[in-house]
Design an enzyme around this catalytic site. Structure first.
Site, mmCIF file in Angstrom:
data_model
loop_
_atom_site.group_PDB
_atom_site.id
_atom_site.type_symbol
_atom_site.label_atom_id
_atom_site.label_comp_id
_atom_site.label_asym_id
_atom_site.label_seq_id
_atom_site.Cartn_x
_atom_site.Cartn_y
_atom_site.Cartn_z
ATOM 1 N N TYR A 69 14.712 -18.146 38.015
ATOM 2 C CA TYR A 69 13.895 -18.629 36.896
ATOM 3 C C TYR A 69 12.771 -19.543 37.415
ATOM 4 O O TYR A 69 11.706 -19.645 36.825
ATOM 5 C CB TYR A 69 14.771 -19.335 35.862
ATOM 6 C CG TYR A 69 14.159 -19.388 34.480
ATOM 7 C CD1 TYR A 69 13.828 -18.228 33.783
ATOM 8 C CD2 TYR A 69 13.916 -20.609 33.856
ATOM 9 C CE1 TYR A 69 13.270 -18.289 32.528
ATOM 10 C CE2 TYR A 69 13.358 -20.677 32.586
ATOM 11 C CZ TYR A 69 13.040 -19.511 31.926
ATOM 12 O OH TYR A 69 12.478 -19.566 30.676
ATOM 13 N N LYS A 103 9.303 -24.877 31.364
ATOM 14 C CA LYS A 103 10.078 -25.095 30.131
ATOM 15 C C LYS A 103 10.481 -26.569 29.998
ATOM 16 O O LYS A 103 10.570 -27.086 28.883
ATOM 17 C CB LYS A 103 11.318 -24.196 30.087
ATOM 18 C CG LYS A 103 11.021 -22.712 29.927
ATOM 19 C CD LYS A 103 10.290 -22.383 28.640
ATOM 20 C CE LYS A 103 10.265 -20.901 28.339
ATOM 21 N NZ LYS A 103 9.319 -20.556 27.262
HETATM 22 P P1 NAP Z 1 7.710 -11.074 25.005
HETATM 23 O O1 NAP Z 1 8.018 -10.140 23.917
HETATM 24 O O2 NAP Z 1 7.228 -10.485 26.292
HETATM 25 O O3 NAP Z 1 6.681 -12.179 24.473
HETATM 26 C C1 NAP Z 1 5.945 -13.030 25.314
HETATM 27 C C2 NAP Z 1 4.593 -13.181 24.702
HETATM 28 O O4 NAP Z 1 3.765 -14.138 25.419
HETATM 29 C C3 NAP Z 1 3.819 -11.873 24.716
HETATM 30 O O5 NAP Z 1 3.327 -11.579 23.427
HETATM 31 C C4 NAP Z 1 2.700 -12.183 25.671
HETATM 32 O O6 NAP Z 1 1.541 -11.431 25.497
HETATM 33 C C5 NAP Z 1 2.468 -13.646 25.368
HETATM 34 N N1 NAP Z 1 1.511 -14.215 26.311
HETATM 35 C C6 NAP Z 1 1.606 -14.261 27.670
HETATM 36 N N2 NAP Z 1 0.465 -14.786 28.180
HETATM 37 C C7 NAP Z 1 -0.340 -15.080 27.123
HETATM 38 C C8 NAP Z 1 -1.631 -15.641 26.990
HETATM 39 N N3 NAP Z 1 -2.360 -16.033 28.051
HETATM 40 N N4 NAP Z 1 -2.150 -15.822 25.744
HETATM 41 C C9 NAP Z 1 -1.454 -15.439 24.654
HETATM 42 N N5 NAP Z 1 -0.225 -14.877 24.713
HETATM 43 C C10 NAP Z 1 0.320 -14.704 25.940
HETATM 44 O O7 NAP Z 1 8.997 -11.950 25.412
HETATM 45 P P2 NAP Z 1 9.986 -12.892 24.584
HETATM 46 O O8 NAP Z 1 11.252 -12.872 25.338
HETATM 47 O O9 NAP Z 1 9.952 -12.543 23.141
HETATM 48 O O10 NAP Z 1 9.335 -14.325 24.837
HETATM 49 C C11 NAP Z 1 8.961 -15.213 23.799
HETATM 50 C C12 NAP Z 1 9.309 -16.638 24.176
HETATM 51 O O11 NAP Z 1 10.731 -16.783 24.199
HETATM 52 C C13 NAP Z 1 8.827 -17.083 25.552
HETATM 53 O O12 NAP Z 1 8.414 -18.434 25.487
HETATM 54 C C14 NAP Z 1 10.089 -16.984 26.394
HETATM 55 O O13 NAP Z 1 10.059 -17.821 27.522
HETATM 56 C C15 NAP Z 1 11.090 -17.464 25.367
HETATM 57 N N6 NAP Z 1 12.492 -17.164 25.686
HETATM 58 C C16 NAP Z 1 12.870 -15.891 25.930
HETATM 59 C C17 NAP Z 1 14.194 -15.640 26.244
HETATM 60 C C18 NAP Z 1 14.630 -14.245 26.562
HETATM 61 O O14 NAP Z 1 15.683 -14.086 27.201
HETATM 62 N N7 NAP Z 1 13.918 -13.211 26.145
HETATM 63 C C19 NAP Z 1 15.142 -16.670 26.279
HETATM 64 C C20 NAP Z 1 14.709 -17.980 26.004
HETATM 65 C C21 NAP Z 1 13.379 -18.216 25.702
HETATM 66 P P3 NAP Z 1 1.178 -10.370 26.700
HETATM 67 O O15 NAP Z 1 2.209 -9.304 26.614
HETATM 68 O O16 NAP Z 1 -0.197 -9.989 26.388
HETATM 69 O O17 NAP Z 1 1.253 -11.094 28.021
#
Ligand code: NAP
Length: 256
Positions: A156, A163
């Site tokens: 990570y 984070k």
């Molecule tokens: P996801 O579907 O890939 O979403 C991540 C989003 O961030 C995408 O829409 C991405 O857009 C956007 N992003 C990245 N760079 C950007 C930029 N410069 N400007 C605007 N948007 C941008 O993944 P997710 O798992 O749902 O993640 C959402 C949040 O949850 C994140 O903060 C992640 O760390 C957190 N989280 C996830 C998990 C997990 O296991 N999935 C667990 C805990 C926390 P692009 O595709 O265009 O890059």
């Protein structure tokens, strides 16, 4: 009447139908909120637009959070259309793939700055534009974090540091914006199979580990997270700000 009936929400972070932000958007929509969506590039627009239009959203606006001009223009458009906003969902993070494997000590300066900018600073950049148009509306800002901010999770790496900064942002912003009646909270979600998550080396092992070791003996779903985001966005959580709420099947409480 829905839990967020008539409230206006901006959703950042829908990449596809597996995104946590999409589950949150659907939960808010079901409970009566009006939604605006952002996307980070043209490729993303083709995926976000049909989802957003499918639930009746008219506001689908480009916004790369590394660009101040994009953020300014987004808030101008949203304020022009709605004359204010009640809910901001920040579900955005990014680190280069090569930073999410191998040794943490090898983190590059550029990789560190990029991960911090997109995953942590962006919450401040958005809150700065949101609070003047949220003030007096019992606004709620919700962001997404992960346990790797507190404990070492293999691979990570720099995202754990980003984070940790994001969680500190939540506390400082909630202290700052409380006088405007705005609450700021984070959800610390367990691992969920999404586009970004699959970029973390060894992600499947994380899922297996949680399923075996967590009190609930399962992984959480995006819908589990979305219900908590709905609660944090609604007046049901009116006394809560500056908190990190775990939605992780209880994994964080286990010592051994
Ligand atoms: P996801 O579907 O890939 O979403 C991540 C989003 O961030 C995408 O829409 C991405 O857009 C956007 N992003 C990245 N760079 C950007 C930029 N410069 N400007 C605007 N948007 C941008 O993944 P997710 O798992 O749902 O993640 C959402 C949040 O949850 C994140 O903060 C992640 O760390 C957190 N989280 C996830 C998990 C997990 O296991 N999935 C667990 C805990 C926390 P692009 O595709 O265009 O890059």
């Amino acid at each position: 009447m829905g839990l967020v009936e008539g409230k206006k929400a901006i959703i950042f972070g829908v990449a596809n139908e597996k995104s946590i932000a999409w589950a949150i958007a659907q939960a808010l929509h079901k409970e009566g909120a009006k939604l605006a969506f952002t996307y980070a590039g043209e490729v993303l627009e083709s995926r976000v637009r049909p989802l957003a239009e499918g639930i009746g959203s008219q506001l689908i606006i480009p916004c790369d959070v590394t660009r101040d001009e994009d953020i300014d223009s987004l808030f101008d458009k949203v304020n022009g259309a709605w004359g204010g906003v009640d809910i901001l969902i920040h579900s955005i993070a990014f680190a280069k793939k090569e930073e999410l494997k191998g040794r943490f000590v090898d983190t590059s300066r550029e990789g560190f700055n990029l991960a911090m900018d997109i995953s942590a600073y962006s919450l401040i950049a958005l809150a700065k534009r949101a609070y003047p148009i949220m003030a007096g509306r019992k606004g709620s800002i919700v962001t997404m974090t992960y346990y790797g901010s507190e404990k070492v999770i293999p691979n990570y790496n720099v995202m754990g540091v980003a984070k940790a900064a994001l969680e500190a942002n939540v506390r400082y912003l909630s202290s700052d914006l409380g006088q405007d009646g705005i609450r700021v909270n984070a959800i610390s979600a367990g691992p969920i199979r999404t586009l970004s998550a699959m970029g973390i080396s060894g992600f499947r092992e994380m899922l297996n580990h949680v399923e075996t070791k967590s009190p609930l003996k399962r992984n959480v779903t995006a819908e589990d997270v979305a219900r908590t985001a709905l609660y944090l966005s609604s007046d049901l959580s009116s006394g809560i700000t500056g908190e990190i709420i775990y939605v992780d099947a209880g994994y964080n409480i286990i010592g051994m």
